[in-house]
Design a protein around this motif. Structure first.
Motif, PDB file in Angstrom:
ATOM      1  N   GLU A 177      -1.824  -2.594 -11.394  1.00  0.00           N
ATOM      2  CA  GLU A 177      -0.214  -2.386 -11.411  1.00  0.00           C
ATOM      3  C   GLU A 177      -0.388  -1.634 -12.518  1.00  0.00           C
ATOM      4  OE1 GLU A 177       2.610  -4.833  -8.505  1.00  0.00           O
ATOM      5  OE2 GLU A 177       1.013  -6.478  -9.822  1.00  0.00           O
ATOM      6  N   THR A 178      -0.098  -2.435 -14.157  1.00  0.00           N
ATOM      7  CA  THR A 178       0.161  -1.654 -15.014  1.00  0.00           C
ATOM      8  C   THR A 178      -0.100  -0.348 -14.963  1.00  0.00           C
ATOM      9  OG1 THR A 178       0.356  -3.472 -15.864  1.00  0.00           O
ATOM     10  CG2 THR A 178       0.111  -1.748 -16.797  1.00  0.00           C
ATOM     11  N   LYS A 179      -1.699  -0.307 -14.543  1.00  0.00           N
ATOM     12  CA  LYS A 179      -2.778   1.534 -14.828  1.00  0.00           C
ATOM     13  C   LYS A 179      -2.162   2.940 -13.783  1.00  0.00           C
ATOM     14  CE  LYS A 179      -6.795  -0.312 -15.573  1.00  0.00           C
ATOM     15  NZ  LYS A 179      -7.380  -0.353 -16.430  1.00  0.00           N
ATOM     16  N   THR A 180      -0.963   2.041 -12.911  1.00  0.00           N
ATOM     17  CA  THR A 180      -0.093   3.295 -12.263  1.00  0.00           C
ATOM     18  C   THR A 180       1.115   3.678 -12.316  1.00  0.00           C
ATOM     19  OG1 THR A 180       0.485   1.506 -10.656  1.00  0.00           O
ATOM     20  CG2 THR A 180      -1.552   2.368  -9.797  1.00  0.00           C
ATOM     21  N   ARG A 181       1.807   2.759 -13.655  1.00  0.00           N
ATOM     22  CA  ARG A 181       2.542   3.042 -14.734  1.00  0.00           C
ATOM     23  C   ARG A 181       2.324   3.930 -15.282  1.00  0.00           C
ATOM     24  NH1 ARG A 181       3.879  -1.954 -12.294  1.00  0.00           N
ATOM     25  NH2 ARG A 181       3.164  -3.200 -14.087  1.00  0.00           N
ATOM     26  N   LEU A 182       1.137   3.718 -16.196  1.00  0.00           N
ATOM     27  CA  LEU A 182       1.186   5.395 -16.475  1.00  0.00           C
ATOM     28  C   LEU A 182       1.338   6.259 -17.147  1.00  0.00           C
ATOM     29  CD1 LEU A 182      -2.153   4.178 -18.495  1.00  0.00           C
ATOM     30  CD2 LEU A 182      -0.682   3.884 -19.561  1.00  0.00           C
ATOM     31  N   THR A 183       2.265   7.086 -18.119  1.00  0.00           N
ATOM     32  CA  THR A 183       2.626   8.473 -17.591  1.00  0.00           C
ATOM     33  C   THR A 183       1.189   9.360 -17.410  1.00  0.00           C
ATOM     34  OG1 THR A 183       2.453   8.902 -20.019  1.00  0.00           O
ATOM     35  CG2 THR A 183       4.101   8.359 -19.020  1.00  0.00           C
ATOM     36  N   ASN A 212     -12.017   1.093 -13.169  1.00  0.00           N
ATOM     37  CA  ASN A 212     -10.833   1.347 -12.101  1.00  0.00           C
ATOM     38  C   ASN A 212     -11.034   1.735 -10.760  1.00  0.00           C
ATOM     39  OD1 ASN A 212      -9.598   1.688 -14.725  1.00  0.00           O
ATOM     40  ND2 ASN A 212      -8.404   3.453 -14.389  1.00  0.00           N
ATOM     41  N   SER A 213     -12.342   1.543 -10.567  1.00  0.00           N
ATOM     42  CA  SER A 213     -12.656   0.911  -8.668  1.00  0.00           C
ATOM     43  C   SER A 213     -11.777  -0.369  -8.479  1.00  0.00           C
ATOM     44  CB  SER A 213     -13.854   1.091  -8.736  1.00  0.00           C
ATOM     45  OG  SER A 213     -14.443   2.519  -8.976  1.00  0.00           O
ATOM     46  N   LEU A 214     -11.413  -1.237  -9.733  1.00  0.00           N
ATOM     47  CA  LEU A 214     -11.095  -2.776  -9.133  1.00  0.00           C
ATOM     48  C   LEU A 214      -9.675  -1.899  -8.939  1.00  0.00           C
ATOM     49  CD1 LEU A 214     -12.422  -4.751 -11.915  1.00  0.00           C
ATOM     50  CD2 LEU A 214     -13.252  -4.741  -9.473  1.00  0.00           C
ATOM     51  N   MET A 215      -8.932  -1.224  -9.016  1.00  0.00           N
ATOM     52  CA  MET A 215      -8.033  -1.287  -8.610  1.00  0.00           C
ATOM     53  C   MET A 215      -7.522  -1.368  -6.607  1.00  0.00           C
ATOM     54  SD  MET A 215      -7.279   2.164 -10.584  1.00  0.00           S
ATOM     55  CE  MET A 215      -5.340   2.100 -10.093  1.00  0.00           C
ATOM     56  N   ALA A 216      -9.007  -0.917  -6.592  1.00  0.00           N
ATOM     57  CA  ALA A 216      -8.736  -0.587  -4.795  1.00  0.00           C
ATOM     58  C   ALA A 216      -8.177  -2.237  -4.020  1.00  0.00           C
ATOM     59  CB  ALA A 216     -10.195  -0.827  -4.312  1.00  0.00           C
ATOM     60  N   SER A 217      -8.612  -3.442  -4.391  1.00  0.00           N
ATOM     61  CA  SER A 217      -7.791  -4.765  -4.482  1.00  0.00           C
ATOM     62  C   SER A 217      -6.145  -4.154  -4.183  1.00  0.00           C
ATOM     63  CB  SER A 217      -8.489  -6.034  -5.320  1.00  0.00           C
ATOM     64  OG  SER A 217      -8.422  -5.646  -6.366  1.00  0.00           O
ATOM     65  N   ASP A 218      -5.547  -3.703  -5.021  1.00  0.00           N
ATOM     66  CA  ASP A 218      -4.582  -3.788  -5.350  1.00  0.00           C
ATOM     67  C   ASP A 218      -3.558  -3.310  -3.680  1.00  0.00           C
ATOM     68  OD1 ASP A 218      -3.426  -4.206  -8.485  1.00  0.00           O
ATOM     69  OD2 ASP A 218      -5.485  -3.989  -8.398  1.00  0.00           O
ATOM     70  N   LEU A 219      -4.769  -1.757  -3.693  1.00  0.00           N
ATOM     71  CA  LEU A 219      -4.298  -1.177  -2.588  1.00  0.00           C
ATOM     72  C   LEU A 219      -4.451  -1.535  -1.046  1.00  0.00           C
ATOM     73  CD1 LEU A 219      -3.586   2.268  -1.437  1.00  0.00           C
ATOM     74  CD2 LEU A 219      -6.215   2.005  -1.016  1.00  0.00           C
ATOM     75  N   ALA A 220      -5.349  -3.329  -1.442  1.00  0.00           N
ATOM     76  CA  ALA A 220      -5.121  -3.694  -0.332  1.00  0.00           C
ATOM     77  C   ALA A 220      -4.550  -4.762   0.204  1.00  0.00           C
ATOM     78  CB  ALA A 220      -6.833  -3.928  -0.250  1.00  0.00           C
ATOM     79  N   SER A 221      -4.029  -5.074  -1.692  1.00  0.00           N
ATOM     80  CA  SER A 221      -3.155  -6.762  -1.051  1.00  0.00           C
ATOM     81  C   SER A 221      -1.273  -5.716  -0.851  1.00  0.00           C
ATOM     82  CB  SER A 221      -2.924  -6.538  -2.184  1.00  0.00           C
ATOM     83  OG  SER A 221      -4.449  -7.904  -2.594  1.00  0.00           O
ATOM     84  N   LYS A 222      -1.200  -4.081  -0.840  1.00  0.00           N
ATOM     85  CA  LYS A 222      -0.605  -3.624  -0.828  1.00  0.00           C
ATOM     86  C   LYS A 222       0.495  -3.265  -1.698  1.00  0.00           C
ATOM     87  CE  LYS A 222      -0.141  -3.346   4.229  1.00  0.00           C
ATOM     88  NZ  LYS A 222       0.705  -3.996   5.705  1.00  0.00           N
ATOM     89  N   ARG A 223      -0.138  -3.878  -3.326  1.00  0.00           N
ATOM     90  CA  ARG A 223       1.168  -3.695  -4.807  1.00  0.00           C
ATOM     91  C   ARG A 223       0.403  -2.339  -5.368  1.00  0.00           C
ATOM     92  NH1 ARG A 223      -1.480  -9.391  -6.803  1.00  0.00           N
ATOM     93  NH2 ARG A 223      -0.067  -9.075  -8.625  1.00  0.00           N
ATOM     94  N   ILE A 224       0.316  -1.165  -5.106  1.00  0.00           N
ATOM     95  CA  ILE A 224      -0.018   0.205  -5.375  1.00  0.00           C
ATOM     96  C   ILE A 224      -0.055   1.270  -3.686  1.00  0.00           C
ATOM     97  CG2 ILE A 224      -0.413  -0.471  -7.266  1.00  0.00           C
ATOM     98  CD1 ILE A 224      -3.838   0.873  -6.860  1.00  0.00           C
ATOM     99  N   SER A 225      -0.048   2.456  -3.577  1.00  0.00           N
ATOM    100  CA  SER A 225       0.230   2.670  -2.956  1.00  0.00           C
ATOM    101  C   SER A 225      -1.239   4.276  -3.037  1.00  0.00           C
ATOM    102  CB  SER A 225       1.344   4.136  -3.500  1.00  0.00           C
ATOM    103  OG  SER A 225       1.173   4.707  -4.463  1.00  0.00           O
ATOM    104  N   TRP A 226      -1.792   4.583  -2.362  1.00  0.00           N
ATOM    105  CA  TRP A 226      -2.867   5.691  -2.105  1.00  0.00           C
ATOM    106  C   TRP A 226      -2.399   6.466  -3.157  1.00  0.00           C
ATOM    107  CZ3 TRP A 226      -7.822   5.400  -0.601  1.00  0.00           C
ATOM    108  CH2 TRP A 226      -8.151   4.938   0.202  1.00  0.00           C
ATOM    109  N   PRO A 227      -0.917   7.406  -3.164  1.00  0.00           N
ATOM    110  CA  PRO A 227      -1.240   8.472  -4.114  1.00  0.00           C
ATOM    111  C   PRO A 227      -1.511   7.666  -5.512  1.00  0.00           C
ATOM    112  CG  PRO A 227       0.349   8.513  -2.257  1.00  0.00           C
ATOM    113  CD  PRO A 227      -0.571   7.419  -2.401  1.00  0.00           C
ATOM    114  N   ALA A 228      -0.852   6.418  -5.540  1.00  0.00           N
ATOM    115  CA  ALA A 228      -0.489   6.454  -7.381  1.00  0.00           C
ATOM    116  C   ALA A 228      -2.175   6.214  -8.079  1.00  0.00           C
ATOM    117  CB  ALA A 228       0.104   4.687  -7.299  1.00  0.00           C
TER     118      ALA A 228
END
Length: 276
Positions: free
Chosen positions: A25-31, A93-109
């Motif tokens: 989640e923090t990674k998606t908030r980086l500029t 950052n491939s591990l971000m797929a678990s955030d996606l599966a949990s609906k904590r981040i979006s595909w575009p992010a």
């Protein structure tokens, strides 16, 4: 005054999963700029580990097995710097797929982060290649380091695309497991010790890491242009380098997302009745 209890045990797998998700989640908030510069650091860090590998494996006195193992341990320096100093690494950052599966981040992010970080890693690796070439490092050990760089790069562009793709899958399974170990650790010493064998293992086994190859392949090409390893230099071409990077990148995505991220997400996810 109550005593403070310090827990020195590693995080449980479920707690590690939560730590991974919070980081995603923090990674998606980086500029975009911060993500790119952080990714450049990661590209350089992995490049330093790759250069350490080339220096160790250029020793002709080492036999094949010890050479691969010691080279793998040397390469670990790259991920140690990424995890302990903080940097954006595409494969991790491939591990971000678990955030996606949990609906904590979006595909575009997620995809935005991946694209920025991939190109940032490549930019950092190319910057390091330039500096290393200017520093004359390939001439160490009477030019054996440069020759090893060429031979290593040729070995990476010779296999077929499908073979490289599968090696990419296997590589990022181990890399992402090492990253999870890093998240579960409570100290720098734990992080370093925990990642040594998975990372040294994938290097010794000859698997393909796209970010490492962003350094290995250009430095091999540059070394061949500088006159090192001339017997095999003709095998190194830009199309061959791009073919390797495409296969390794896609394989790394599959290994990191499907096997590790989604596998551990499935194991640790809460049943729907408990999710409220």
């Amino acid at each position: 005054m109550s005593d403070t209890i310090i827990n020195i045990n590693a995080l449980t797998p479920a707690e590690t999963e939560e730590a991974v998700n919070q980081a995603g989640e923090t990674k998606t908030r980086l500029t975009g700029a911060k993500a790119f510069v952080s990714a450049m650091f990661a590209g350089m860090f992995i490049g330093f580990g790759a250069l350490f590998f080339l220096i160790i494996t250029s020793d002709p006195a080492l036999t094949w097995g010890p050479k691969r193992f010691l080279g793998g341990l040397a390469f670990c320096m790259g991920l140690v710097l990424v995890l302990c100093c903080g940097a954006e690494l595409f494969t991790g950052n491939s591990l971000m797929a678990s955030d996606l599966a949990s609906k904590r981040i979006s595909w575009p992010a997620m995809l935005r982060n991946w694209v920025i970080v991939w190109f940032g890693n490549f930019a950092g690796a190319l910057l390091l290649v330039t500096l290393i070439a200017l520093a004359g490092t390939m001439g160490l050990n009477d030019g054996a380091v440069g020759a090893t760089a060429v031979a290593t790069a040729v070995g990476k562009v010779t296999p077929g695309w499908g073979v490289l793709f599968v090696r990419g899958i296997l590589c990022n399974i181990l890399v992402c497991l090492a990253v999870r170990v890093g998240f579960s650790a409570r100290s720098v010493a734990d992080k370093v010790l925990g990642i040594l064998l998975p990372i040294a293992g994938f290097v010794a086994m000859g698997f393909e890491h796209c970010v490492a190859n962003m350094f290995f392949l250009p430095i091999g090409l540059v070394s061949s242009l500088m006159g090192y390893g001339t017997d095999a230099a003709g095998a190194l071409t830009v199309p061959g380098i791009l073919a390797n990077l495409s296969a390794a990148t896609l394989g790394n995505i599959v290994g990191g997302t499907v096997v590790v991220a989604l596998g551990y997400w499935f194991i640790n996810r809460r049943p729907a009745a408990q999710a409220v």
